[in-house]
Design an enzyme around this catalytic site. Structure first.
Site, short mmCIF file in Angstrom:
data_model
loop_
_atom_site.label_atom_id
_atom_site.label_comp_id
_atom_site.label_asym_id
_atom_site.label_seq_id
_atom_site.Cartn_x
_atom_site.Cartn_y
_atom_site.Cartn_z
CB CYS A 113 -1.07 0.00 1.38
SG CYS A 113 -2.09 -1.51 1.09
CG HIS A 251 -3.24 3.21 2.97
ND1 HIS A 251 -3.88 2.95 1.72
CD2 HIS A 251 -3.56 2.14 3.80
CE1 HIS A 251 -4.08 1.46 1.54
NE2 HIS A 251 -4.07 0.95 2.66
CG ASN A 281 -7.53 -0.30 1.31
OD1 ASN A 281 -6.91 -0.24 0.61
ND2 ASN A 281 -7.21 -0.65 2.67
#
Length: 324
Positions: A113, A251, A281
């Site tokens: 990520c 994030h 996400n």
């Protein structure tokens, strides 16, 4: 470092899936999926590949920057999960942008990520050194390819998407970068298939690990234990004070993770950019997508101090202090 973001663009996946679909599928009360994950709607691809999304975002970012693909010094792929092991995701985008015979370098940088932060830092170093002029960073993740829609922890949380930014020399720059890994949490997020450990000739073993699994609580514990000192050290490296940060671009891990970060780091919620509600996400594509939406919303005027921060599988913590 001398750096500016010339332009950015996102590429949304075709199919919109609202959280009430997961409520019905998982036999939960109305509103459960959104309340649990913080996601109201996420998008899934309908036949598109990651390089399709990345190429669409990259072409639009180049057009907004007033550049041709041939003007690039490099194409960097920054996805959490590649379209395939070989060749690199960036190579596939490179070819689709018409650069097949250009010789312009294309390669991937992967920190799950946090891949975009790693690519951004590397590009900034190369631009500051005078080695490169313009760089295209492309992220695209199709989380739905490895999701179990009947897993209440992961199924409703993730989405598919692509994003790209064009970088060049300019008045801003990376003031500080940090990446720390705590591999005690290596199994908190796991996708075992796709590499050499499980060869294709052992199909049952390959299929057994072809679905993403996550222990959110384990990842949460590791990240929460270390995020405070990590944040303080990153700001000290940049010489920034907490109240002087103009915008925090995190994030978009989950609603609860974002809420914890705001509390633990004593951040002003009004300065935290959140896109989770309208996309889920997006793995590595989460950070560039959120940054691009902040730019489009006018939240990053010249001179802005922007903090990009997040967690990734590993468990890793990453952050960039960026002056625009």
């Amino acid at each position: 470092m001398s750096l500016t973001i010339l332009a950015g663009a996102e590429a949304q996946a075709a199919r919109s899936v609202t959280s009430d679909w997961f409520d019905r599928r998982l036999n939960r009360p109305a509103g459960w999926a959104e309340a649990t994950t913080g996601v109201a709607v996420r998008r899934f691809v309908d036949g598109e590949t990651a390089s399709d999304l990345g190429t669409r975002a990259g072409a639009e970012a180049l057009a907004r920057a007033g550049l041709r693909a041939e003007d690039l010094s490099a194409v960097i792929g920054a996805s959490g999960v590649g379209e395939q092991p070989i060749p690199a995701f960036a190579v596939l985008v490179h070819r689709k942008l018409g650069l097949g015979n250009s010789g312009i370098p294309a390669f991937d940088m992967n920190a799950t990520c946090l891949s975009f932060l790693l690519a951004l830092h590397h590009a900034a170093l190369m631009i500051a050194a005078g080695e490169w002029q313009h760089v295209l960073i492309v992220s695209a993740d199709i989380a739905s390819a490895a999701l179990d829609p009947d897993d209440p922890e992961t199924g409703p949380l993730f989405g598919d998407g692509g994003a790209a930014v064009v970088l060049g020399p300019g008045p801003g720059g990376v003031e500080a970068f940090s990446l720390r890994t705590y591999s005690t949490g290596a199994e908190a997020a796991w996708l075992g298939a796709g590499g050499s450990r499980l060869p294709a000739r052992d199909l049952p073993a390959l299929l057994a690990e072809a679905t993403f699994r996550m222990d959110g609580r384990a990842a949460f514990r590791v990240a929460s234990d270390h995020i405070g000192p990590f944040f303080e050290d990153l700001l000290a490296r940049a010489g920034w004070q907490r109240d002087k940060i103009d915008l925090i671009v995190p994030h978009q891990a989950s609603g609860r993770a974002l809420d914890l970060m705001v509390r633990r780091l004593r951040l002003d919620p009004a300065r935290v950019m959140r896109t989770l509600h309208d996309g889920g996400n997006l793995v590595a594509t989460s950070l560039p997508t959120t940054l691009i939406r902040a730019m489009e919303a006018g939240r990053t005027p010249p001179g802005s101090r922007v903090l990009l921060i997040g967690t990734g599988a590993g468990v890793s913590l990453g952050g960039v202090c960026l002056t625009l």
